[in-house]
Scaffold this motif. Structure first.
Motif, short mmCIF file in Angstrom:
data_model
loop_
_atom_site.label_atom_id
_atom_site.label_comp_id
_atom_site.label_asym_id
_atom_site.label_seq_id
_atom_site.Cartn_x
_atom_site.Cartn_y
_atom_site.Cartn_z
N ALA A 174 0.83 -1.21 0.00
CA ALA A 174 0.00 0.00 0.00
C ALA A 174 0.86 1.26 0.00
O ALA A 174 0.52 2.26 -0.63
N LYS A 175 1.98 1.20 0.72
CA LYS A 175 2.90 2.34 0.72
C LYS A 175 3.45 2.59 -0.68
O LYS A 175 3.54 3.73 -1.14
N TYR A 179 -0.81 4.92 -0.94
CA TYR A 179 -1.98 5.06 -0.08
C TYR A 179 -1.67 6.10 1.00
O TYR A 179 -0.52 6.29 1.39
N THR A 180 -2.70 6.74 1.52
CA THR A 180 -2.52 7.64 2.65
C THR A 180 -2.21 6.81 3.89
O THR A 180 -2.53 5.62 3.97
N SER A 183 -5.31 5.20 5.32
CA SER A 183 -5.76 4.02 4.58
C SER A 183 -4.85 2.82 4.86
O SER A 183 -5.33 1.69 4.99
N ILE A 184 -3.54 3.08 4.95
CA ILE A 184 -2.61 1.98 5.24
C ILE A 184 -2.92 1.38 6.61
O ILE A 184 -2.94 0.16 6.78
N GLU A 265 -10.04 -3.93 -4.00
CA GLU A 265 -8.61 -3.64 -4.14
C GLU A 265 -7.83 -4.09 -2.91
O GLU A 265 -6.73 -4.64 -3.03
N TRP A 266 -8.38 -3.85 -1.72
CA TRP A 266 -7.67 -4.27 -0.52
C TRP A 266 -7.52 -5.79 -0.47
O TRP A 266 -6.48 -6.30 -0.06
#
Length: 331
Positions: A174-175, A179-180, A183-184, A265-266
């Protein structure tokens, strides 16, 4: 009553206990989201207290029901207060994190699993929410600079290390996808509880099926979704990770046979992270001995199983030439 420090409060995303001021008047209820505004408000109090995490075993006349006493005993720990002296476990000697941090995280997860195994799902997830915050504020600062998969993995007990490893890898992906931080952190929590449905599957002896082959526990995906969404009331995006992390890009997965962008997506991210750790732990039919072998096999499986975007983000995240043997990493 136990005094609660500002540092402890700042580690929670969701308040796991009722909070009182010096006059013993309730300030906040358990379950409230600790927004930055609320944390600032709490700084106006010179001292804050909770009684949720404290129990005096000698007080038999005023004690609550056996169930209440049990949950208070089981929740009587924080990340900073746990004593790992008698906790025997292995560590990864090439991990970016030092051994003390590895042991503390593993013991914290061990205590959380004890909660979940006893059916205290809300209490366990509140602790996992605290762990996700700790990972964001302390752990990922070091792991974001790791160049090899061997440097981020926790080794040892599968039921303890697997959710941690999945959360770490998912957070790193995610990083890379920009991603914010908010969100992470939520994705890390979703990763930590992606297999929570397994605690609903009980063996004949009453113990949770934490280590049974996935073919026997396929139902854990729907059980996990229902638990997260309906019993815990968490966000749909988090619940879908539990439901869809075994769905494959070509539609061959379960429980619904979703494919491509029909998979959230997650869940696509956690699918990659979950398979990676299961390969590295030799929980699949393919035997591997180092991280290089894992990456090679994942590329062979390719986009039949994984989203191309998530797979290649993951592959490019680590140095492909990582031949250190898994057995040589253990200390």
């Amino acid at each position: 009553m136990r005094e609660v420090s500002s540092k402890e409060l700042s580690s929670f995303k969701i308040l796991p206990f009722d909070l009182y001021n010096e006059a013993k008047a309730k300030v906040l209820d358990a379950g409230e989201v600790l927004t930055p505004g609320k944390l600032i408000m709490l700084k106006n109090y010179s001292k804050l207290y909770t009684e949720e995490l404290y129990i005096d075993d000698s007080d038999t006349e005023t004690s609550n029901s056996p169930k209440d006493k049990n949950v208070k005993k089981l929740t009587n720990f924080t990340f900073d207060s746990i004593d790992t002296t008698d906790f025997e476990t292995v560590i990864n000697k090439v991990n970016t994190l030092n051994s003390d941090v590895q042991v503390r995280i593993k013991f914290f997860m061990h205590k959380i699993i004890e909660l979940l195994s006893n059916g205290y799902y809300k209490e366990g997830v509140l602790k996992l929410s605290q762990l996700s915050s700790i990972m964001m504020t302390d752990i990922f600062k070091q792991l974001f600079h790791s160049s090899k998969g061997s440097q981020v993995r926790f080794l040892g007990e599968y039921e303890i290390c697997h959710p941690i490893n999945v959360a770490i890898v998912a957070g790193l992906i995610a990083k890379k996808l920009d991603y914010t931080n908010a969100s992470i952190e939520q994705l890390v929590l979703a990763s930590l509880i992606h297999d929570i449905g397994k605690f609903k599957l009980l063996a004949e002896d009453g113990t949770a099926l934490l280590t049974t082959h996935e073919v026997m526990v396929a139902e854990h995906t729907t059980l996990g979704y229902n638990l997260i969404r309906n019993e815990l009331g968490l966000d749909e995006q988090i619940a879908k990770v539990a439901l869809e992390h075994h769905e494959n890009n070509d539609g061959s997965g379960y429980p619904k046979g979703l494919s491509s962008d029909y998979i959230s997506e997650w869940a696509q991210i956690v699918n990659v992270a979950n398979y990676y750790d299961n390969l590295a732990c030799n929980r699949t039919a393919s035997h591997v001995s180092n991280n290089r072998d894992v990456l090679r096999l994942m590329l062979e499986v390719g986009t039949k199983k994984f989203s191309a975007r998530m797979l290649y983000t993951f592959i490019h995240m680590f140095n492909y030439d990582d031949p250190v043997e898994f057995n040589d990493m253990i200390f």
